[in-house]
Structure formats: structure tokens, C-alpha cells
Design a protein around this motif. Structure first.
Motif, PDB file in Angstrom:
ATOM      1  N   SER A 136      42.422  14.964  -7.117  1.00  0.00           N
ATOM      2  CA  SER A 136      42.098  14.177  -5.926  1.00  0.00           C
ATOM      3  C   SER A 136      40.695  14.435  -5.389  1.00  0.00           C
ATOM      4  O   SER A 136      40.250  13.723  -4.481  1.00  0.00           O
ATOM      5  CB  SER A 136      43.122  14.464  -4.819  1.00  0.00           C
ATOM      6  N   TRP A 157      38.152  13.082  -2.432  1.00  0.00           N
ATOM      7  CA  TRP A 157      37.201  12.030  -2.769  1.00  0.00           C
ATOM      8  C   TRP A 157      37.816  10.664  -2.483  1.00  0.00           C
ATOM      9  O   TRP A 157      38.914  10.358  -2.942  1.00  0.00           O
ATOM     10  CB  TRP A 157      36.808  12.115  -4.237  1.00  0.00           C
ATOM     11  N   ASP A 158      37.111   9.846  -1.701  1.00  0.00           N
ATOM     12  CA  ASP A 158      37.570   8.497  -1.377  1.00  0.00           C
ATOM     13  C   ASP A 158      36.617   7.499  -2.029  1.00  0.00           C
ATOM     14  O   ASP A 158      35.486   7.324  -1.595  1.00  0.00           O
ATOM     15  CB  ASP A 158      37.598   8.301   0.146  1.00  0.00           C
ATOM     16  N   HIS A 159      37.095   6.857  -3.091  1.00  0.00           N
ATOM     17  CA  HIS A 159      36.237   5.972  -3.877  1.00  0.00           C
ATOM     18  C   HIS A 159      36.124   4.570  -3.297  1.00  0.00           C
ATOM     19  O   HIS A 159      35.308   3.768  -3.754  1.00  0.00           O
ATOM     20  CB  HIS A 159      36.782   5.855  -5.302  1.00  0.00           C
ATOM     21  N   ARG A 160      36.910   4.237  -2.276  1.00  0.00           N
ATOM     22  CA  ARG A 160      37.004   2.861  -1.798  1.00  0.00           C
ATOM     23  C   ARG A 160      35.705   2.384  -1.147  1.00  0.00           C
ATOM     24  O   ARG A 160      34.971   3.175  -0.548  1.00  0.00           O
ATOM     25  CB  ARG A 160      38.155   2.726  -0.800  1.00  0.00           C
ATOM     26  N   ARG A 163      33.934   3.422   2.548  1.00  0.00           N
ATOM     27  CA  ARG A 163      34.580   4.637   3.054  1.00  0.00           C
ATOM     28  C   ARG A 163      33.638   5.839   2.970  1.00  0.00           C
ATOM     29  O   ARG A 163      32.662   5.831   2.220  1.00  0.00           O
ATOM     30  CB  ARG A 163      35.843   4.944   2.242  1.00  0.00           C
ATOM     31  N   ARG A 165      32.861   8.936   1.357  1.00  0.00           N
ATOM     32  CA  ARG A 165      33.272   9.493   0.053  1.00  0.00           C
ATOM     33  C   ARG A 165      33.850  10.894   0.222  1.00  0.00           C
ATOM     34  O   ARG A 165      34.819  11.256  -0.442  1.00  0.00           O
ATOM     35  CB  ARG A 165      32.072   9.559  -0.886  1.00  0.00           C
ATOM     36  N   ALA A 167      35.963  12.743   2.135  1.00  0.00           N
ATOM     37  CA  ALA A 167      36.973  12.302   3.097  1.00  0.00           C
ATOM     38  C   ALA A 167      37.708  13.443   3.791  1.00  0.00           C
ATOM     39  O   ALA A 167      38.741  13.203   4.427  1.00  0.00           O
ATOM     40  CB  ALA A 167      37.982  11.390   2.398  1.00  0.00           C
ATOM     41  N   ASN A 187      45.547  16.202   5.144  1.00  0.00           N
ATOM     42  CA  ASN A 187      44.114  16.282   5.407  1.00  0.00           C
ATOM     43  C   ASN A 187      43.949  17.126   6.666  1.00  0.00           C
ATOM     44  O   ASN A 187      44.235  16.668   7.777  1.00  0.00           O
ATOM     45  CB  ASN A 187      43.514  14.893   5.596  1.00  0.00           C
TER      46      ASN A 187
END
Length: 546
Positions: A136, A157-160, A163, A165, A167, A187
């Protein structure tokens, strides 16, 4: 008598992302190795002043296989802990990073991070096969709580598109019996306004959970930040002073890029912080020695927060030593003769867990034989064996026996950072010049991506001695046919390109400069080159050349 001060950095040259642990009277620091094999460097000390490279635990294909991994990928941010009478080592194996944004700046940013755990009863091993934990994010860390439970933390890591990145920091319980994560992923910390929150480590003190993170990116804005909570799952209150240690906006600091830290206590209860740093070239501002490891004592305030000794947050170039009994290690050899059955520990190679395909120490006893493999800079099977540059000024030399038959065969001495950053003094052959010597340079920040010097004719056979002298940003090559009379190439090369800072926009740059030996045979016949030793000597500035 104990040494009065510690000369920082304690681990010089490419040794980033330190994780430190004390077991009895011994201190161990694990650092990242990225695409270099074997994976993870572990140094040992008994006085926090003198350190030696002890082992690299990831040695088998089942533990680590980086074939095809781009530059800057591989092993990131190991976490070394000791609990339940065993060592626990967690690491990330990065398969994809860098320029992988889909759909432009606002699109998805795709990365592949796989986090693993290996264990051992002794620091020298043997280390277990890995347990896959999650994928993740990166910078995993294992926390052993005083109630017996174990928790995995890592950057999320937020790939969207659109967002953040980075996170936040997530935590999830680890069950050793099941060898798996259990329960819900939470989180626990979104980070501070500095952003780019990564590198979590958790500690418990006086009923508080103290979370240390790195923020601001791993460049000159890097910083160590902390937060605390009464419960492991938060919420976490950030440190009231902001960064605990940083060189951001402090051009006076001799140690720049300070961040990514871990804490350890000496037997008398004092807290020490190990952290990464960089030392820029005075003339160019580039860190040719990569990200190094420093250490300094810290102090807990009456308010329960950790600070530097003077509260300034500055990294210290010469902090006071802990006053432990001096424990120096034998000095390293200035000349490696390759007489043993194993590659000397200072040397590594790139990516492959199958070293027998790349080199041999028994094919010609007393010599290191490199089998000609793929082109220099290949991310698969590249026959390149090298050691870290650990000083601004050094000399290196080798003697080579190599008889190329045509232009697709080459071997020689290389100063190497990655596929787009190197200076390579090599011997080859073609119909026009016969056997000859020249330099190929890969230049990351020049309109001309690579450059060759004019070929210098050589005798058809016989040994060739190769030499390099580096003084800060200046690099010179020389060759000799007898090892005594040296001919210096007229060109002065830019050593500063072998740095994180000399890079194309968006490309990962996290490692450091190496110097070593290489051999290519792109015709596929595997013609070898033999090297009768390798010398590396650090020295004062301004060697006389020519």
C-alpha cells in the motif's frame, strides 16, 4: 580514552534511510541499497563513533530479485528491530517509480511498492525467506508494543488524480503466528503542513506514543517531524516547535538534506537520533556522496517533547560522543587482490540475485572475472562490480586482462551512478583503430545525452592498467601498460553529474556514486574480462596528475 566528538557523517557515501537498534553493547544501523545487490547494508558499532560494514542480509533470489527494476527502485528504507530474542527486518522492494504519471500532472500516479519481513536469530543470519505484508505504500516499520502486540506502519500512497500522493501514515496489527496482518488498516497521521509525509517510526515513552516521520521531500527541504498520542491509533498531536531536526532554509548547515530519522537509547537512558544527510560540493551544490547517515544526541524536555540539545533543530557536524569505551575496527584495505572465494564486502553489483552469471572469483584464481553481458546501464544482466565513493577526493585503479575481438565487446573502469550518469574508461576493438581505449560519458543535464572521447590505440594484447583521480567535481582518467608510466587523458570530466541533483525532471535520484569494473558483450558470446585487484584510496584535495 573515549573520543570527545563524533565525526559526522558516521556512514559516509551512499547510506540513506537509517534504522538503528541496540542489542546489549552492540549498535546496528540498516540502510537502503536500492538497485544494488545484495540488499540492505547493516553496520555495527560498540561506541557510536566507530562503525564497520558487517553484513547484507538479502542474498537469495527468494528474498530479493530486482531484474528489470528501473534506476532508483529496489530496496527502500529498511527497518531493523530486535524483540523476542530475534532480529526483525522490514523492507520495501520498489518495482515502479519515477515518470509513471498517467494523464498528465492531474492524472493518476502509479507506483508499485511491496513490503516484506525477514527474521534471524543472529544479525549475521541466516535470514528467513520473506513474508509479504502489504503493497500500500513504502517506508514500512515494525513497532513492538509493551503489551506484546506488533504493528506495521507505512506511508500510504494515493495514486488517484487530484489526491495527495503522500496520504498519511497507516498502522495495522501483525500476527507473528499467522505471519499476516490482521484487523483493520487505520490512517493514524495525515502529516503536517510540510507534506510528503513518510518514514514512520513509533516509540512509547511515559505513556505516550511518539511518532517520528520525515517530511518535506528527501532533498534540501527534508525534515524530521514528530507527533504524539495517548493511544497508538491516535489522534496524534504534532510537535509544537515544528520540525525537530532539519537543514531546510539553513544554508549555514554543513549537513544538508537532514531527515528520515530513527531513535536509540544508550544504557544510561540518553536518546540518540540517527538520520540521513547530504554534503553538497562547495562549488556545485551537488551531493556526489549521495545521502549519508549522521547521528547526534537529543534531549527530552520537561514538556515531554524531544529536541536537539540546544533546541535549534540544527544537525551537528561534530556532536559530543557518548563517552563509551572506544571500539575501533581494523582499517579497510587500500588494495583488494581478489584472492578469496567471496567478493570483498565493500563491493556490490546491480539487481541480479544470480551472481554466477555475472562474475567469478574461481575461474581464474586471484582475479575477478567479469563475464561480458548486456550494455552498460541495462536493468537486467549487467556485469558491473563496484564500491561506493565515500570521500570527495579519492584515487582508484585496477589492472585488466581483456582481448576484445570486435566493437560489441568492451570492459574497463567506471565511475557510475546510474544508466544516465556515468564516466566509463573502457577498452574495445574495431577495424579502424584495432584494440583501443576511450571514455564514454552519460550526461543527464546536457543537450548531448552521451559523449565519447577520441580512441587511443593500444597494443593488440597485454595487460592494461586503468586509473581515476577525483577531486570534488573534477575527474581525470589515466592508463598504463606497465603500471608505472601513466598516460593521462587530456579531458577533465565533470564528477558532479554522479549525484542526486544532476537528473532529468521527475526521474528518481536517491543513490550515490560508485567506482568499479564493468564488462559488456552485446554480441551475446559472453567474452570475459579479468581484473587482477582493485585499489581505492581516499586522500586530501588536489592530487598531482600529469
Amino acid at each position: 580514552m573515549p573520543q570527545d566528538t563524533i565525526p559526522n557523517p558516521i556512514l559516509r557515501g551512499f547510506n540513506p534511510d537509517p534504522s538503528i537498534v541496540r542489542v546489549g553493547d552492540d549498535y546496528y544501523i540498516a540502510t537502503s541499497t536500492f538497485e544494488w545487490f545484495p540488499g540492505v547494508q547493516i553496520h555495527q558499532s560498540r561506541d557510536l563513533v566507530n562503525w564497520r560494514l558487517l553484513t547484507r542480509p538479502l542474498t537469495r533470489p527468494s528474498q530479493l530479485n530486482m531484474l528489470g527494476a528501473p534506476d532508483g527502485c529496489g530496496v527502500w528504507a529498511p527497518c531493523l528491530t530486535h524483540a523476542n530474542d530475534r532480529f526483525w527486518l522490514i523492507y520495501t522492494d520498489v518495482k515502479r517509480y519515477g515518470r509513471t504519471t498517467v494523464g498528465g500532472a492531474s492524472g493518476a500516479s502509479l507506483r508499485d511498492f511491496h513490503n516484506y519481513l525477514v527474521t534471524a536469530d543472529a544479525i549475521e543470519g541466516p535470514w528467513s525467506d520473506p513474508v509479504h505484508l502489504n503493497s500500500s505504500g513504502f517506508d514500512p516499520s515494525l513497532f513492538h508494543d509493551d503489551d506484546g502486540r506488533k504493528w506495521l506502519l507505512n506511508q500510504l500512497w494515493d495514486h488517484r488524480p487530484g489526491r495527495n500522493r503522500f496520504a498519511g501514515i497507516v498502522a495495522q496489527q501483525y500476527d507473528p503466528a499467522a505471519q499476516a496482518l490482521v484487523g483493520e488498516r487505520r490512517n493514524i497521521f495525515p502529516g503536517t503542513a510540510l507534506g510528503l509525509t513518510e518514514a514512520p517510526h513509533l516509540y512509547k515513552r511515559d505513556g505516550w506514543y511518539h511518532l517520528i516521520t520525515a517530511e518535506g521531500g528527501t532533498g534540501f527541504g527534508h525534515a524530521v517531524t514528530m507527533a504524539r498520542s495517548r493511544t497508538l491509533e491516535g489522534p496524534y498531536e504534532p510537535h509544537p516547535d515544528g520540525p525537530v531536526l532539519t537543514a531546510r532554509d539553513r544554508p549555514h548547515a554543513a549537513l544538508q538534506r537532514a531527515g528520515h530519522a530513527d531513535l536509540v537509547e544508550t544504557p544510561d537512558g540518553r536518546t540518540w537520533m540517527a538520520y540521513l544527510c547530504g554534503r553538497p560540493l562547495p562549488n556545485r551544490g551537488r551531493c556526489v556522496l549521495g545521502r549519508e547517515t549522521a547521528i547526534q544526541p537529543m534531549a527530552w524536555g520537561e514538556d515531554g517533547w524531544l529536541r536537539t540539545r540546544d533546541g535549534s533543530g540544527d544537525p551537528e557536524l561534530a556532536p559530543p560522543s557518548p563517552g563509551l569505551q572506544p571500539a575501533p575496527w581494523p582499517a579497510g584495505l587500500e588494495w583488494e587482490d581478489f584472492d578469496g572465494l567471496d567478493l570483498p564486502i565493500d563491493f556490490q553489483w546491480l539487481r541480479s540475485p544470480f551472481p554466477d552469471e555475472l562474475f567469478s572469483l574461481v575461474a581464474r584464481p586471484g582475479w575477478l572475472r567479469l563475464f561480458g553481458r548486456e550494455s552498460i546501464g541495462s536493468t537486467f544482466r549487467q556485469a558491473l562490480v563496484a564500491r561506493r565513493q565515500q570521500a570527495f577526493c579519492y584515487s582508484a585503479r585496477t589492472v585488466m586482462d581483456f582481448a576484445p575481438a570486435h566493437f560489441q565487446q568492451a570492459a574497463g573502469l567506471v565511475c557510475y551512478y546510474g544508466a544516465s550518469k556515468f564516466h566509463y574508461l573502457f577498452v574495445s576493438r574495431d577495424d579502424e583503430h584495432g584494440r583501443h581505449l576511450r571514455v564514454m560519458s552519460a550526461l543527464p543535464d546536457s543537450p548531448q545525452a552521451d559523449a565519447f572521447t577520441a580512441p587511443i590505440p593500444l597494443p593488440d594484447d597485454g595487460l592494461v592498467h586503468l586509473r581515476v583521480e577525483v577531486d570534488y567535481e573534477r575527474l581525470r582518467f589515466a592508463f598504463s601498460l606497465d603500471g608505472e608510466a601513466w598516460t593521462w587523458l587530456p579531458e577533465m570530466f565533470d564528477a558532479s553529474i554522479l549525484s542526486d541533483e544532476a537528473t532529468a525532471p521527475g526521474a528518481p535520484a536517491f543513490t550515490g556514486a560508485f567506482v568499479g569494473m564493468a564488462c559488456q558483450d552485446t554480441s551475446g558470446t559472453g567474452l570475459p574480462a579479468d581484473f587482477d585487484g582493485f585499489g581505492y584510496v581516499e586522500r586530501a584535495y588536489a592530487a598531482k596528475v600529469g
